[in-house]
Structures are given as C-alpha cells and as structure tokens.
Design a protein around this motif. Structure first.
Motif, short mmCIF file in Angstrom:
data_model
loop_
_atom_site.label_atom_id
_atom_site.label_comp_id
_atom_site.label_asym_id
_atom_site.label_seq_id
_atom_site.Cartn_x
_atom_site.Cartn_y
_atom_site.Cartn_z
N THR A 1 60.48 -59.52 29.20
CA THR A 1 62.56 -59.80 29.16
C THR A 1 62.37 -58.82 30.75
O THR A 1 63.45 -59.99 31.23
N THR B 1 62.18 -63.11 32.50
CA THR B 1 63.47 -64.04 32.52
C THR B 1 64.91 -63.64 33.25
O THR B 1 65.65 -64.08 33.43
N GLN B 2 64.23 -61.90 33.26
CA GLN B 2 66.14 -61.46 34.04
C GLN B 2 65.91 -61.22 35.28
O GLN B 2 67.05 -61.39 35.76
#
Length: 294
Positions: free
Chosen positions: A252, A255-256
């Motif tokens: 998470t 990818t952010q």
C-alpha cells in the motif's frame, strides 16, 4: 549453498551451539558486504561484485559450517533420513513459519518491483546497491537473534518463566541505544560521500534512502529481543500474521509514495513497515517479558 548451511545449522541446534549459527551468519553478512564494496571500488561491475556473495557463502560453508557440524556429530553428518510421519509432523509444526518466510521474501523484493514499474532499471540499481548494506546488517542482527534464541528456548524449557529473559533483555536494549546512535550518526556524516566515492556521483541520490534504511536497521536491532522470545515460545502463527500485515502495508505504501517521491518514497515505506514490525513484536512479547511474574 545456503540450504547446505541450514543443514549444518540443524546440527548446531541439536548440540545447543547457537553461537556457531550466529558466527556463521555474521561471517556471511559482513564478509559479503566488505568484499562487495571493495570490488565496486576497484571498478568491477555491480553484477560481478554481487557474485562475491556466492564465493563468500561457499567459503563459510566449506571452512566453517561443515567441519564444525561434522565434528559435533562425531563425523556422522550425512544425508537426512526421511521418515514420513516425522516429516509430516515437522511440516505441520513449521508451516506457519515457512509461509511467513515466503511472505517476507516477497515483501523484501516489493520496492524493486514498484521502482522498476515507475522509474525503470536505473532506480532499481541504486536501490539494490543501497539496500545490499541493509541485507548485510540484517544478517548480523539475525546472528545475534539466533544466539539469543537458543538461550531463551533453554530458559523457557528449564525454568518456565521469563524473569531471566527480562534480566538479559534490559542490558541488550541499553547497548542497542549506543550502537544505534553511533551507527546513524556515522551514516549521516559519511554516507553521502561514501556512496559517491564507491559507486559514482549518481548514487549520491540514494543518500536519503540510505538514512531511511539506517533507521529501519535500528528498529530491527530493537526487535531482536521480542523476536527471539516469540520464536523461543513457538508462537509461529504470530509470525505469519505479522508478515501478512507487513506485506499488505508495504504494498500500500509503496504504490502510494513511490510514484511521487521515487527512492525517498521507497525509503519511507521500508521504514514505516519496520516501525510497524517493531511495534507488533513488542506488543506480543512485552506483557510476558515485563509483566507481573507468577
């Protein structure tokens, strides 16, 4: 090569000589890092320098692991005998730990995969070189963990309480503060110059990543005691939960953050996951280590 060393580690564990496991891991970790850096400084391409790891690990196996394991077993070190019931029982007991190791391997490679998707092989190359020193540091930390594991397991089996483990843990944590302070300050003062000198000016961009990795290693250092305790207590399912959550959190964050921050985003992700892992380990172990004793 690593699998053959693990067979020798089994012989060390059988004889309660976890100090030999620790020494082997330390030799493999720091020797690989020193030779890797030396070869790069001498002008060898990165691929060739990485091959030094195979040479070092093979040398440790031939000169350290196998001779000592054979000596401890009076020359009886041979291929294992596979008994169906014994192997089935071992598989069931160790399945959560095996799965957690698999998830950990995926998590360790996630930053490279995400960086490759957004920035190509150049960014992956910088990350791989910088992260190699985290791998070497982790191997040394794992060596200390293995030494503690055998001792903690013996205490749990013989005394069935944790006051002796807590007595060992306190000076270790105090030592970790000093080691962490010196290590982080050294990297802060010398890290950028070292990267540029050893690997070229382009690698100076990896200095923020190096600092995040240094702090991630600090969290691993402070996680040695609870990790060894939980392992000695055979809470293997806890490790599986811990690795699954770490993998999801890492994916998470990467990818952010990586699309906008690049290598720095990867470093922030690595450190954030490391902080979560440290908090999880202490949440599991602290009530038993420092709670009320019966």
């Amino acid at each position: 090569v690593e699998t053959l060393s693990l067979v020798c580690y089994g012989a060390f564990q059988l004889q309660r000589r976890m100090n030999l496991v620790a020494r082997s891991l330390a030799l493999r970790g720091w020797s690989s890092a020193v030779i890797f850096a030396s070869l790069l400084a001498a002008g060898m391409p990165a691929a060739g320098a990485f091959s030094a790891q195979l040479i070092v690990w093979s040398a440790v196996l031939v000169l350290h692991d196998y001779p000592l394991a054979s000596h401890l077993l009076d020359g009886r070190l041979a291929l294992p005998r596979f008994h169906r019931k014994t192997m089935s029982a071992l598989a069931m007991v160790n399945l959560p730990l095996s799965l957690s190791g698999f998830l950990n391997a995926i998590a360790n490679n996630l930053p490279r995969l995400v960086l490759s998707a957004y920035f190509g092989l150049a960014a992956v190359g910088i990350y791989t070189v910088v992260a190699y020193f985290m791998q070497a540091g982790t191997m040394v930390i794992n060596a200390v963990n293995q030494a503690l594991l055998g001792h903690f397991a013996h205490i749990r089996l013989e005394r069935a309480n944790t006051k002796h483990i807590a007595a060992i843990a306190r000076p270790l944590l105090i030592s970790a503060v000093g080691i962490s302070t010196v290590g982080v300050l050294s990297i802060y003062l010398l890290g950028e110059a070292a990267l540029s000198t050893l690997f070229g000016s382009a690698f100076g961009a990896g200095f923020p990543l190096l600092m995040f990795i240094a702090f991630a290693l600090v969290t691993k250092l402070f996680g040695i005691v609870p990790q060894a305790f939980i392992h000695a207590d055979r809470r293997f399912k806890s490790f599986l939960i811990y690795e699954a959550i770490s993998l999801a959190l890492g994916l998470t964050l990467l990818t952010q953050l990586v699309p906008s921050l690049g290598l720095t985003g990867a470093g922030i992700s690595v450190l954030s996951v490391a902080i979560f892992r440290l908090a999880f380990l202490w949440a599991m172990a602290a009530p038993d280590l420092f709670g009320k004793k019966k």
